[in-house]
Design a protein around this motif. Structure first.
Motif, PDB file in Angstrom:
ATOM      1  N   SER A   1       0.873  -1.173   0.000  1.00  0.00           N
ATOM      2  CA  SER A   1       0.000   0.000   0.000  1.00  0.00           C
ATOM      3  C   SER A   1       0.910   1.221   0.000  1.00  0.00           C
ATOM      4  O   SER A   1       1.973   1.208   0.628  1.00  0.00           O
TER       5      SER A   1
ATOM      6  N   SER B   1       3.723   0.699   2.790  1.00  0.00           N
ATOM      7  CA  SER B   1       3.309  -0.207   3.849  1.00  0.00           C
ATOM      8  C   SER B   1       3.167  -1.612   3.293  1.00  0.00           C
ATOM      9  O   SER B   1       2.465  -1.832   2.304  1.00  0.00           O
TER      10      SER B   1
ATOM     11  N   LYS C   1       4.061  -3.186   8.097  1.00  0.00           N
ATOM     12  CA  LYS C   1       5.195  -2.334   8.444  1.00  0.00           C
ATOM     13  C   LYS C   1       5.160  -1.120   7.532  1.00  0.00           C
ATOM     14  O   LYS C   1       5.094  -1.273   6.305  1.00  0.00           O
ATOM     15  N   THR C   2       5.229   0.058   8.117  1.00  0.00           N
ATOM     16  CA  THR C   2       5.051   1.302   7.381  1.00  0.00           C
ATOM     17  C   THR C   2       6.281   2.167   7.550  1.00  0.00           C
ATOM     18  O   THR C   2       6.668   2.477   8.680  1.00  0.00           O
ATOM     19  N   ILE C   3       6.912   2.530   6.419  1.00  0.00           N
ATOM     20  CA  ILE C   3       8.088   3.386   6.501  1.00  0.00           C
ATOM     21  C   ILE C   3       7.896   4.626   5.637  1.00  0.00           C
ATOM     22  O   ILE C   3       7.182   4.609   4.630  1.00  0.00           O
ATOM     23  N   PHE C   4       8.569   5.696   6.032  1.00  0.00           N
ATOM     24  CA  PHE C   4       8.466   7.000   5.385  1.00  0.00           C
ATOM     25  C   PHE C   4       9.703   7.303   4.546  1.00  0.00           C
ATOM     26  O   PHE C   4      10.815   6.916   4.898  1.00  0.00           O
ATOM     27  N   GLY C   5       9.490   8.033   3.457  1.00  0.00           N
ATOM     28  CA  GLY C   5      10.606   8.618   2.753  1.00  0.00           C
ATOM     29  C   GLY C   5      11.156   9.803   3.529  1.00  0.00           C
ATOM     30  O   GLY C   5      10.595  10.207   4.555  1.00  0.00           O
ATOM     31  N   ALA C   6      12.258  10.362   3.034  1.00  0.00           N
ATOM     32  CA  ALA C   6      12.924  11.459   3.744  1.00  0.00           C
ATOM     33  C   ALA C   6      12.176  12.781   3.610  1.00  0.00           C
ATOM     34  O   ALA C   6      12.456  13.727   4.346  1.00  0.00           O
TER      35      ALA C   6
ATOM     36  N   PHE D   1       5.542  13.606   2.287  1.00  0.00           N
ATOM     37  CA  PHE D   1       6.187  12.331   2.556  1.00  0.00           C
ATOM     38  C   PHE D   1       5.500  11.214   1.767  1.00  0.00           C
ATOM     39  O   PHE D   1       4.275  11.072   1.829  1.00  0.00           O
TER      40      PHE D   1
ATOM     41  N   LEU E   1       0.855  15.389  10.768  1.00  0.00           N
ATOM     42  CA  LEU E   1       0.844  14.734   9.466  1.00  0.00           C
ATOM     43  C   LEU E   1      -0.595  14.431   9.038  1.00  0.00           C
ATOM     44  O   LEU E   1      -1.387  13.902   9.819  1.00  0.00           O
TER      45      LEU E   1
ATOM     46  N   TYR F   1       1.605  11.720   2.508  1.00  0.00           N
ATOM     47  CA  TYR F   1       1.200  12.545   3.635  1.00  0.00           C
ATOM     48  C   TYR F   1       1.794  13.938   3.462  1.00  0.00           C
ATOM     49  O   TYR F   1       2.867  14.104   2.872  1.00  0.00           O
TER      50      TYR F   1
ATOM     51  N   GLN G   1       2.790  17.587   5.652  1.00  0.00           N
ATOM     52  CA  GLN G   1       3.035  18.175   6.982  1.00  0.00           C
ATOM     53  C   GLN G   1       3.294  19.663   6.811  1.00  0.00           C
ATOM     54  O   GLN G   1       4.344  20.058   6.298  1.00  0.00           O
TER      55      GLN G   1
ATOM     56  N   PHE H   1       1.145   5.600   0.180  1.00  0.00           N
ATOM     57  CA  PHE H   1       0.472   6.793   0.681  1.00  0.00           C
ATOM     58  C   PHE H   1       1.324   8.026   0.394  1.00  0.00           C
ATOM     59  O   PHE H   1       2.552   7.941   0.261  1.00  0.00           O
TER      60      PHE H   1
END
Lengths: 115, 117
Positions: A32, A94, A102-107, A90, A44, A36, A38, A34
């Motif tokens: 998945s 996921s 597990k969900t991780i964000f880009g920089a 961002f 967020l 976001y 900010q 996404f």
């Protein structure tokens, strides 16, 4: 392995011109995805979400993103930038792993909008 | 509208002191996340809970950080002792799976900003 790469740390556009924020991902499964946003000193907020339905996803405030599996990309676009779009964006991936998602964000990519 | 609650909003402490942050997720959200966001960077996952169980704490500096979610509802993140490099925003988020069983949206609290002097 799971990863997210936002190709630009900063993007600057003039008000009324198109916005393109680039994101590439790496995922072992069917992720998945996404975007976001900010705003300064704000929390967020979800812009849009892709979950294996239509590859072109429409979000809030005129933003949309296209999932391209062959390019492992999920770029965010908007036809016409507004001053209020200035913020940090961002890209997020996921994956369903053992024990849950597990969900991780880009920089992040900071968008500047010039009058 | 349901929200993720976090406290305190701001915390200033001296290095070597203990710090604790609290998070109350949206009711019914089984998954709870703690992220750390250093100024100018993206959020980094510290720990993820599914109900009361830790499912991922691979990035949690376990020599000084601990997290618990004893009854599968609210959660506490502790740092002891705090170091200068711990200065950051600590974000809590919660989620539940989407209707199609996909990853649901993360709902974030306003964060706890930590300054270590």
């Amino acid at each position: 392995a799971q990863s997210v790469t936002q190709l630009d740390s900063h993007v600057s556009v003039s008000e009324g011109t198109p916005v393109l924020l680039r994101c590439n991902y790496s995922s072992s499964y069917s992720p998945s995805l996404f975007w976001y946003v900010q705003h300064p000193n704000k929390g967020l907020q979800l812009l849009l979400k892709y979950t294996s339905a239509a590859t072109l996803v429409k979000g809030i405030n005129g933003f949309e993103a296209e999932f391209k599996k062959s390019e492992t990309s999920f770029h965010l676009t908007k036809p016409s930038a507004h001053m209020s779009d200035a913020a940090e964006y961002f890209c997020v991936v996921s994956d369903l792993l053992k024990g849950g998602f597990k969900t991780i964000f880009g920089a992040g990519t900071r968008l500047f909008v010039k009058a | 509208e349901a929200e993720v609650a976090q406290s305190p909003r701001y915390k200033i402490t001296e290095k070597s002191q203990a710090v604790a942050f609290w998070c109350d997720p949206i009711s019914g959200h089984a998954t709870l996340y703690w992220y750390r966001q250093i100024l100018g960077q993206g959020p980094e996952l510290l720990v993820q809970f599914q109900d009361e169980s830790v499912v991922d704490d691979s990035q949690l500096p376990k020599d000084r950080f601990s997290a618990e979610r004893l009854k599968g509802v609210d959660s506490t993140l502790k740092i002891q002792p705090a170091e200068l490099g711990d200065s950051a925003m600590y974000l809590c988020a919660s989620s539940r799976p989407g209707l199609a069983g996909d990853a649901g949206e993360l709902f974030f609290g306003e964060g706890s900003r930590l300054t270590v002097l």
